[in-house]
Design an enzyme around this catalytic site. Sequence first.
Site, PDB file in Angstrom:
ATOM      1  N   PRO A   2       0.794  -1.212   0.000  1.00  0.00           N
ATOM      2  CA  PRO A   2       0.000   0.000   0.000  1.00  0.00           C
ATOM      3  C   PRO A   2       0.839   1.280   0.000  1.00  0.00           C
ATOM      4  CG  PRO A   2      -0.583  -1.484   1.824  1.00  0.00           C
ATOM      5  CD  PRO A   2       0.676  -1.964   1.238  1.00  0.00           C
ATOM      6  N   ILE A   3       0.283   2.312  -0.605  1.00  0.00           N
ATOM      7  CA  ILE A   3       0.883   3.651  -0.576  1.00  0.00           C
ATOM      8  C   ILE A   3      -0.070   4.542   0.210  1.00  0.00           C
ATOM      9  CG2 ILE A   3       1.487   5.643  -2.010  1.00  0.00           C
ATOM     10  CD1 ILE A   3       2.370   3.612  -4.174  1.00  0.00           C
TER      11      ILE A   3
END
Lengths: 71, 71, 71, 71, 71, 71
Positions: A2-3
């Site tokens: 995830p970012i």
Amino acid sequence: MPIIQMNLLEGRTVEQKRNAVAAITEAVVRTLDVRPDQVRILINELGVEHFSVAGQTAAMRQAAAANAKDL
Amino acid sequence: MPIIQMNLLEGRTVEQKRNAVAAITEAVVRTLDVRPDQVRILINELGVEHFSVAGQTAAMRQAAAANAKDL
Amino acid sequence: MPIIQMNLLEGRTVEQKRNAVAAITEAVVRTLDVRPDQVRILINELGVEHFSVAGQTAAMRQAAAANAKDL
Amino acid sequence: MPIIQMNLLEGRTVEQKRNAVAAITEAVVRTLDVRPDQVRILINELGVEHFSVAGQTAAMRQAAAANAKDL
Amino acid sequence: MPIIQMNLLEGRTVEQKRNAVAAITEAVVRTLDVRPDQVRILINELGVEHFSVAGQTAAMRQAAAANAKDL
Amino acid sequence: MPIIQMNLLEGRTVEQKRNAVAAITEAVVRTLDVRPDQVRILINELGVEHFSVAGQTAAMRQAAAANAKDL
């Protein structure tokens, strides 16, 4: 992935921000079954004139709170 | 919600930005049937080298416009 | 510029969203001294499982509110 | 459209950033069949304490790499 | 880094989007002196009611253009 | 504040996403000295054609990994 993009009001210390990204990374790894090196966090700091709730900037709200205290 | 992020070129006064968040909040409350305290606005200011149209930064476009005036 | 990103919970009608972008554009033109065609608005709709406050998704909060009513 | 937001670590020169937005604009025009003036790019620069991978900020990773070299 | 978010109107083919991310990555590698594996691109697609210019959604502008043709 | 935007590849269950926002909220409250109700998290899910690393979409990388296994 995830970012993660975290929007924060200015004022935290480097240490607080380092603790926060470490703790958030650990939470994401634990719950989303990803490796630590897959987790990227971008911190976006905002000045008190650049964040508003109910049409009042944080600066305006802080000033109003300070005035209320003086009454 | 709603959470609004407004990207602006640098250069507005504090007063302009305060007027803008107040007016946007009022517009959102009126049209989306939410309370003022549900409306959060984050302002992200960009320098003239950090915004481009057609591959030209705002700084390059401003310089070209200024040159065109001198001719 | 300005480029505005508005995060909304799903559920508004097309008409509400059209009224909102028109009203926000007018507010920005009036307060930030730009032309209407300089104002771009991007709407990002979120499902009830994709927005949380205090660690509770909107879906969880809606369910809790409904249960509280039934008591 | 397209509207592109590019998150970068601080430290690039103005020239590098100008070359980057020109090259990205050309790439988008070529592959997405749009005019150059339809392509807007916003650059968001982050300090070394504001970007982390695996819970370590860029500053921490750079310091660790420097220490490893000294050993 | 760099992490790039590209906002696009819906309607491109998978092939167009694949060509776009490949071309943008090449452009970024060439101009910002990074490795390909350091470049991440997130595509955010918007429906025609979720992007507006001058207070008019893309759907409204497309309908107006179509009507103008019929006149 | 803080307002957190988490970009994720599609595919997580509702339960995973609920666990993630709860764990992230707890981490932020613990390290940044804020109340739980001050923490908002927006989840942005991306399809496999909408996230790329090194110019390759997640779909392309998954196909290549699957082919490598078959060899």
